[in-house]
Design an enzyme around this catalytic site. Structure first.
Site, PDB file in Angstrom:
ATOM      1  N   THR A  39       0.844  -1.198   0.000  1.00  0.00           N
ATOM      2  CA  THR A  39       0.000   0.000   0.000  1.00  0.00           C
ATOM      3  C   THR A  39       0.879   1.249   0.000  1.00  0.00           C
ATOM      4  O   THR A  39       0.620   2.216  -0.717  1.00  0.00           O
ATOM      5  CB  THR A  39      -0.895   0.022   1.268  1.00  0.00           C
ATOM      6  OG1 THR A  39      -1.531  -1.234   1.399  1.00  0.00           O
ATOM      7  CG2 THR A  39      -1.929   1.119   1.195  1.00  0.00           C
ATOM      8  N   TYR A  85     -12.843  -4.306  -1.455  1.00  0.00           N
ATOM      9  CA  TYR A  85     -14.039  -3.874  -2.180  1.00  0.00           C
ATOM     10  C   TYR A  85     -15.065  -4.988  -2.418  1.00  0.00           C
ATOM     11  O   TYR A  85     -16.248  -4.776  -2.244  1.00  0.00           O
ATOM     12  CB  TYR A  85     -13.687  -3.178  -3.530  1.00  0.00           C
ATOM     13  CG  TYR A  85     -14.896  -2.483  -4.120  1.00  0.00           C
ATOM     14  CD1 TYR A  85     -15.334  -1.274  -3.598  1.00  0.00           C
ATOM     15  CD2 TYR A  85     -15.632  -3.077  -5.132  1.00  0.00           C
ATOM     16  CE1 TYR A  85     -16.467  -0.648  -4.100  1.00  0.00           C
ATOM     17  CE2 TYR A  85     -16.773  -2.472  -5.644  1.00  0.00           C
ATOM     18  CZ  TYR A  85     -17.190  -1.258  -5.121  1.00  0.00           C
ATOM     19  OH  TYR A  85     -18.325  -0.668  -5.611  1.00  0.00           O
ATOM     20  N   TYR A 129      -2.140 -10.523   4.355  1.00  0.00           N
ATOM     21  CA  TYR A 129      -2.137  -9.144   4.843  1.00  0.00           C
ATOM     22  C   TYR A 129      -3.558  -8.740   5.209  1.00  0.00           C
ATOM     23  O   TYR A 129      -4.414  -8.637   4.339  1.00  0.00           O
ATOM     24  CB  TYR A 129      -1.533  -8.238   3.762  1.00  0.00           C
ATOM     25  CG  TYR A 129      -1.459  -6.772   4.097  1.00  0.00           C
ATOM     26  CD1 TYR A 129      -1.631  -6.290   5.399  1.00  0.00           C
ATOM     27  CD2 TYR A 129      -1.200  -5.842   3.094  1.00  0.00           C
ATOM     28  CE1 TYR A 129      -1.555  -4.937   5.688  1.00  0.00           C
ATOM     29  CE2 TYR A 129      -1.117  -4.479   3.372  1.00  0.00           C
ATOM     30  CZ  TYR A 129      -1.292  -4.029   4.664  1.00  0.00           C
ATOM     31  OH  TYR A 129      -1.223  -2.689   4.936  1.00  0.00           O
ATOM     32  N   ARG A 159      -8.644  -0.704   5.221  1.00  0.00           N
ATOM     33  CA  ARG A 159      -8.483  -0.448   3.786  1.00  0.00           C
ATOM     34  C   ARG A 159      -9.361  -1.364   2.938  1.00  0.00           C
ATOM     35  O   ARG A 159      -9.764  -0.997   1.846  1.00  0.00           O
ATOM     36  CB  ARG A 159      -7.028  -0.695   3.370  1.00  0.00           C
ATOM     37  CG  ARG A 159      -6.052   0.313   3.904  1.00  0.00           C
ATOM     38  CD  ARG A 159      -5.595   1.243   2.814  1.00  0.00           C
ATOM     39  NE  ARG A 159      -4.615   2.202   3.292  1.00  0.00           N
ATOM     40  CZ  ARG A 159      -4.147   3.205   2.564  1.00  0.00           C
ATOM     41  NH1 ARG A 159      -4.558   3.371   1.322  1.00  0.00           N
ATOM     42  NH2 ARG A 159      -3.273   4.047   3.066  1.00  0.00           N
ATOM     43  N   LYS A 162       0.649 -10.405   7.958  1.00  0.00           N
ATOM     44  CA  LYS A 162       0.871  -9.010   8.359  1.00  0.00           C
ATOM     45  C   LYS A 162      -0.460  -8.542   8.926  1.00  0.00           C
ATOM     46  O   LYS A 162      -1.451  -8.437   8.209  1.00  0.00           O
ATOM     47  CB  LYS A 162       1.286  -8.169   7.162  1.00  0.00           C
ATOM     48  CG  LYS A 162       1.462  -6.688   7.493  1.00  0.00           C
ATOM     49  CD  LYS A 162       1.797  -5.871   6.255  1.00  0.00           C
ATOM     50  CE  LYS A 162       1.872  -4.389   6.611  1.00  0.00           C
ATOM     51  NZ  LYS A 162       2.088  -3.529   5.426  1.00  0.00           N
ATOM     52  N   ILE A 198       6.303  -4.839   9.226  1.00  0.00           N
ATOM     53  CA  ILE A 198       6.458  -4.292   7.875  1.00  0.00           C
ATOM     54  C   ILE A 198       6.067  -2.832   8.037  1.00  0.00           C
ATOM     55  O   ILE A 198       4.898  -2.501   8.201  1.00  0.00           O
ATOM     56  CB  ILE A 198       5.611  -5.047   6.834  1.00  0.00           C
ATOM     57  CG1 ILE A 198       6.143  -6.488   6.695  1.00  0.00           C
ATOM     58  CG2 ILE A 198       5.661  -4.317   5.479  1.00  0.00           C
ATOM     59  CD1 ILE A 198       5.352  -7.382   5.739  1.00  0.00           C
TER      60      ILE A 198
END
Length: 293
Positions: free
Chosen positions: A46, A109, A135, A140, A163, A205
């Site tokens: 990202t 989404y 992840y 998000r 993550k 990360i």
């Protein structure tokens, strides 16, 4: 199977003023990271603005990173997508180019069910012979990967880590308690790295490592050694810097910081926009406080 740990950077992708990829600056940023002791480089996350890179650019940025790193540290390529076939395509290319692992964001989404999430990752695992880092970033993606789904996925041979950026320490602890022998947990939130490592996470990360790699590394190394007094002190010292990296949508503040430090331009691609003047002032004040500018 591969084991990724320590201070890992979600590296920014520098653009020239016209919006094209600035390869020269990118290679310099990678050198800076390796010099300062960063353990793993993560291109096209990202923070690397993967969402606005087209297919060719995405592959090229990963390839450039692998070339510049030249096997000095592992490279985990960000190849996630909300279309499983696309994620497989990007992942296969990363493998051909020599990536050591894949960072695969949960499909955003679409809002898949937990079963859909499981099948997405399982399909990629079947198709691409590389270690996978799941992840989870619900803020998000609009969907959380539950602890149960993570534990199910941990049974797959090439799923090696997750993550975690859910901000949910209970969920994170549950994964470690139930499947810590099968899957590593990596922090995806700079300000939670210390408490997560105290619970058993193996590193971060990081966004902040783009501009303060040595300080992030010191904190992570202290926590990994079980020196929690030092790690806590460093964690608290870094808190204001971590918070400043999120005063607007990531990676706008961190890229602007790198630009103020003279490391690359501050160009971001639409729909991201340059920082609001008031926030820029706040950011500059924090960077001065940390003696970064």
């Amino acid at each position: 199977m591969a084991h990724f740990s320590g201070s890992m950077v979600a590296i920014i992708t520098p653009f020239r003023e016209d919006g094209t990829f600035d390869e020269e600056r990118y290679r310099e940023l990678i050198e800076f990271q390796i010099e300062k002791g960063t353990d793993v480089i993560v291109p096209c996350g990202t923070t690397g603005e993967s969402a606005t890179l087209d297919f060719e650019e995405h592959d090229y940025v990963i390839k450039t990173c692998i070339d510049q790193v030249n096997k000095r540290v592992p490279v985990i390529a960000g190849t996630g997508a909300n279309n499983t076939a696309e994620a497989i395509h990007l992942s296969q290319n990363a493998r051909k180019n020599g990536a050591d692992g894949l960072l695969l964001v949960c499909p955003y989404y679409n809002k898949p069910s937990q079963e859909g999430i499981y099948r997405h990752y399982r399909k990629i695992a079947e198709e691409v012979a590389l270690p996978q880092v799941l992840y989870n970033v619900p803020g998000r993606t609009g969907v959380n990967i539950s602890a149960e789904t993570t534990c199910r996925l941990a049974e797959l041979d090439n799923v090696v880590a997750i993550k975690e950026a859910s901000g949910d320490l209970t969920q994170i602890s549950e994964i470690i308690a139930r499947a810590g022998d099968k899957i590593d947990v990596i922090s995806g939130d700079d300000f939670l790295t210390f408490p997560m490592m105290a619970c058993g996470a193996v590193g971060v990360i990081s966004v902040t490592a783009n501009i303060a790699p040595d300080r992030v590394k010191r904190m992570v190394a202290a926590a990994a050694e079980g020196d929690y007094a030092t790690a806590r002190k460093l964690h608290l010292q870094l808190l204001e810097l971590h918070k400043a990296m999120f005063i607007e949508s990531n990676p706008v503040p961190v890229k602007t910081s790198a630009s103020l430090m003279g490391k690359c331009g501050d160009t971001v691609r639409l729909p991201l926009a340059p920082m609001a003047p008031a926030n820029l002032e706040k950011l500059q004040a924090v960077l001065k406080k940390y003696e970064l500018i």
